[in-house]
Design an enzyme around this catalytic site. Structure first.
Site, short mmCIF file in Angstrom:
data_model
loop_
_atom_site.label_atom_id
_atom_site.label_comp_id
_atom_site.label_asym_id
_atom_site.label_seq_id
_atom_site.Cartn_x
_atom_site.Cartn_y
_atom_site.Cartn_z
N GLN A 29 36.32 38.85 36.37
CA GLN A 29 35.62 38.27 37.51
C GLN A 29 36.28 36.98 37.99
O GLN A 29 36.04 36.55 39.12
CB GLN A 29 34.14 38.02 37.16
CG GLN A 29 33.89 36.95 36.12
CD GLN A 29 32.42 36.89 35.71
OE1 GLN A 29 31.94 37.73 34.95
NE2 GLN A 29 31.69 35.90 36.22
N CYS A 88 29.27 38.28 37.90
CA CYS A 88 28.98 39.20 36.78
C CYS A 88 27.96 40.25 37.18
O CYS A 88 28.06 41.42 36.80
CB CYS A 88 28.47 38.40 35.58
SG CYS A 88 26.92 37.54 35.90
#
Ligand SMILES: *[C@@H]1O[C@H](CO)[C@@H](O)[C@H](O)[C@H]1NC(C)=O
Ligand SMILES: *[C@@H]1O[C@H](CO)[C@@H](O)[C@H](O)[C@H]1NC(C)=O
Length: 343
Positions: A145, A151
């Protein structure tokens, strides 16, 4: 004569090795010079460049503290898992929390329910003793990420990739960036919730592929032209009954499941292998995907979690974390807010 020279050369070389290793042993805990060198090597591996000597000195101090703490943990009592230096090693725990998680605990508005049906796996009993959705080709590669609180999008997409594979027989990496850029229910790199992402995906009729709308790791204007090309869709989503690892097992036995978790602790940050057993609390701040479960040869039950911190974290990007703990919340709160899309 030549042979004797060779021999004495060998002897002194051996002696040198012995001296070096003795001095290394004497220098415990790791000497300053060694750590400076380790920091330089780490910078090279992770492509880290600092703005000026002051920043480098500051980052070195943080690196040093983290390495010392990691070594102290690994040299301490064996609790079934290990830590290691990783790409987060020059960050304080506060900086790590601020940049690499992204699950919003308190929704700013009430979720509407697209799918009000009860937990559909409530009566499911055919749970195998162990399961790994990777082996069933229902899990795409581990992503990273980056410095973006996305997330929630990675977790939602991984669960959707799983159910799509199980329904359609094809594993297709789907676009996380589409959620980061376009999902107005959530806040892109500033965080979000998987259920909101599922609602967004349902409202738009689907998601496009990762290949068509690749991950960038920052928030951009929604590329509407690209989103028109749907590669997969879902019809609803359901929450796993909260604080019930048995219910979570019923769900994970049927499909990869989005899981919220407290991931901001030092040991979570530097987890490298084994079955994670804490310590951690239940202040949920991160999202992952449960893609299996099992039991070690030593009898420790675990969940298999797919994270989005790259393959350099944990077990090639995955964590095994203790399952069926005494607290109903599950370890690190993992049984508190699990959900999955339906298709
Ligand atoms: C589970 O079984 C009970 C009792 O037979 C039934 O009332 C309930 O509707 C079932 N739930 C689901 C989700 O199938
Ligand atoms: C997460 O679970 C807790 C406890 O079950 C609940 O109070 C909270 O509203 C949930 N949060 C979200 C975002 O669903």
């Amino acid at each position: 004569m030549a042979k004797q020279n060779q021999l004495s050369f060998l002897t002194s070389a051996t002696l040198l090795v012995v001296i070096v290793s003795v001095s290394e042993t004497l220098c415990r805990p790791l000497g300053e010079e060694n750590l400076l060198k380790q920091h330089e090597e780490w910078m090279a591996i992770h492509g880290r460049v600092y703005k000026g000597a002051a920043e480098k000195a500051k980052r070195y101090e943080i690196f040093k503290d983290n390495v010392k703490r990691i070594n102290a943990f690994n040299n301490g009592k064996d609790v079934g898992y290990k830590l290691s230096a990783n790409k987060f090693t020059d960050l304080t725990n506060e900086e790590f929390r601020a940049s690499y998680t992204g699950y919003k605990r308190s929704p700013t508005s009430v979720l509407f329910s697209v799918d009000a049906k009860p937990f559909k796996y409530a009566n499911f009993t055919a749970t195998p003793a162990a399961l790994d959705w990777r082996a069933k080709k229902a899990v795409t590669s581990v992503k990273d990420q980056g410095e973006c609180g996305s997330c929630w999008a990675f977790s939602a997409v991984a669960a959707m990739e799983g159910i799509t594979m199980l329904r359609k027989g094809k594993l297709v990496p789907l676009s996380v960036q589409q959620l980061v850029d376009c999902d107005v229910n959530d806040e892109g790199c500033r965080g979000g919730l998987m259920d909101r992402a599922f609602e967004f995906i349902i409202s738009k009729g689907g998601l496009t592929t990762e290949a068509n709308y690749p991950y960038r790791g920052d928030m951009r204007t929604c590329n509407k032209a690209k989103t028109a090309n749907h590669a997969a869709s879902i019809t609803g989503y359901q929450d796993v009954p909260a604080n019930n690892e048995k219910a979570l097992l019923q769900a994970v036995a049927n499909q990869p499941v989005s899981v919220a978790i407290e991931a901001s602790g030092f040991n979570f940050q530097f987890y490298s292998s084994g079955v994670f057993t804490g310590s951690c609390g239940t202040s949920i701040d991160h999202a992952v995907t449960a893609v299996g479960y099992g039991k070690t040869s030593g009898g420790t039950k675990y969940w298999l979690l797919k994270n989005s911190w790259g393959t350099g974290w944990g077990e090639k990007g995955y964590m095994r974390i203790q399952r069926d703990v005494s607290s109903r919340t599950g370890l690190c709160g993992l049984a508190m807010n699990a959900s999955y899309p339906t298709a």
